[in-house]
Write an enzyme that holds these catalytic residues in place. Structure first.
Site, mmCIF file in Angstrom:
data_model
loop_
_atom_site.group_PDB
_atom_site.id
_atom_site.type_symbol
_atom_site.label_atom_id
_atom_site.label_comp_id
_atom_site.label_asym_id
_atom_site.label_seq_id
_atom_site.Cartn_x
_atom_site.Cartn_y
_atom_site.Cartn_z
ATOM 1 N N LYS A 1 84.681 -40.675 79.769
ATOM 2 C CA LYS A 1 83.591 -41.465 80.356
ATOM 3 C C LYS A 1 82.962 -40.821 81.602
ATOM 4 O O LYS A 1 81.760 -40.936 81.816
ATOM 5 C CB LYS A 1 84.087 -42.870 80.704
ATOM 6 N N ASN B 1 79.449 -44.893 78.850
ATOM 7 C CA ASN B 1 80.157 -45.208 77.596
ATOM 8 C C ASN B 1 79.213 -45.168 76.402
ATOM 9 O O ASN B 1 79.635 -45.413 75.283
ATOM 10 C CB ASN B 1 80.883 -46.564 77.670
#
Ligand code: NDP
Length: 292
Positions: free
Chosen positions: A73, A94
């Protein structure tokens, strides 16, 4: 509905390590089929050293976009062309949207939480909330809440090395969004009591309540809970944590993290397709899959 793959079918997917346990392929493939989008969604185990090439493949293969989970991420931020405001403030993404070869990074976890609160009739815009934890899920929620117009957020975390690191990040989010964000030591019971007394919502964004800590509570003193203090727990398995049980016992609204999971997916789906995810159809499937 049948899943017909044609020469025009686009690919979306998840890059994570491990990725194979994810609910996202079920969620998005069901949504593509239900809304008539000619696309499929697959999970890919992506090694950290291949992340750059894997993100370049989104352009090369004209993919619709991808989701990212641990451990990618934060690292993925440097491979995209543009970031949403929340992604820039958090320093993590994300979701990547492929706009004709230009890759835009978003983070939809906080959007998922805010939408779940709304769907449960919890009104927090212009008000004060308390959040336990300052990790990945917490930072996404804090940032989106601040962007959406929550007036003040009291954040409680254990006073460890991580506490010192997160302090300047929260200060930066507060400065840009004009939300009053204060970081406190979770062991400061007096401050916690004062913050909760002034709050309209308590969020647990720690992993206390999830296996193997299912018998534990993140709140040291449950007598601080009250009927007019809704509680949101990011945990969805178990469906009812000790914290949610204690909140329910006071008569307060108690909401688990399933809606956050569902609506973070719905937000990514909308970014890729411009369409609403059929959440009413997907929620029971998600509940069934999580129980297994
Ligand atoms: P992180 O590891 O990034 O953060 C965990 C947080 O919990 C940190 O603030 C950590 O503090 C705190 N913490 C850990 N142990 C304790 C303890 N014993 N007492 C008090 N605080 C503690 O994890 P994530 O933010 O990624 O995940 C947190 C939870 O959120 C998980 O249960 C995860 O499953 C859930 N989640 C749910 C989502 C959903 O869609 N519903 C989405 C993402 C996550 P410190 O770092 O200082 O130790």
């Amino acid at each position: 509905m049948e899943n017909e793959i044609s020469g025009r079918t686009r690919l979306a997917g998840l890059y994570a390590l491990p990725a194979r346990h994810s609910f996202s392929p079920m969620m998005h493939t069901t949504a593509f089929q239900a809304t008539g989008v000619d696309a499929v969604y697959l999970s890919f185990d992506v090694q950290p050293e291949r992340l750059g090439q894997s993100i370049q493949a989104i352009r090369d293969l004209d993919m619709l976009g991808i989701n990212l989970s641990m451990p990618h991420k934060m690292e993925a931020v440097k491979y995209v062309d543009e970031l949403s405001q929340a992604a820039r403030l958090i320093g993590a993404i994300n979701t990547i949207v492929n706009q004709n070869g230009k890759l835009i990074g978003h983070i939809t976890d906080g959007i998922g939480c805010m939408e779940s609160l709304k769907q449960n009739g919890i009104k927090i815009i212009g008000k004060r909330m308390t959040i336990l934890g300052a990790g990945g899920a917490a930072t996404a929620i804090i940032t989106q809440a601040a962007i959406d117009g929550v007036e003040a957020i009291d954040v409680f975390n254990i006073k460890d090395d991580f506490y010192q690191k997160i302090e300047p990040k929260l200060a930066m989010i507060a400065e840009e969004t004009h939300c009053q964000i204060q970081l406190h030591d979770l062991a400061d019971e007096k401050q916690l009591s004062e913050s909760l007394a002034a709050s309209n919502l308590l969020i647990n964004a720690t992993n206390i309540g999830m296996a193997p800590k299912t018998e534990q509570m993140p709140l040291p003193d449950p007598s601080l809970l009250r009927k007019d203090l809704p509680v949101f727990d990011v945990i969805y398995h178990p469906a009812e944590t000790q914290l949610l049980k204690a909140a329910k016992a006071t008569g307060a609204k108690a909401v688990n993290g399933l809606g956050m999971l569902l609506y973070q997916g719905a937000a990514a789906f909308k970014l890729w397709t411009g369409k609403e995810m059929p959440v009413k159809q997907i929620q029971p499937l998600l509940e069934e899959t999580i129980k297994k």
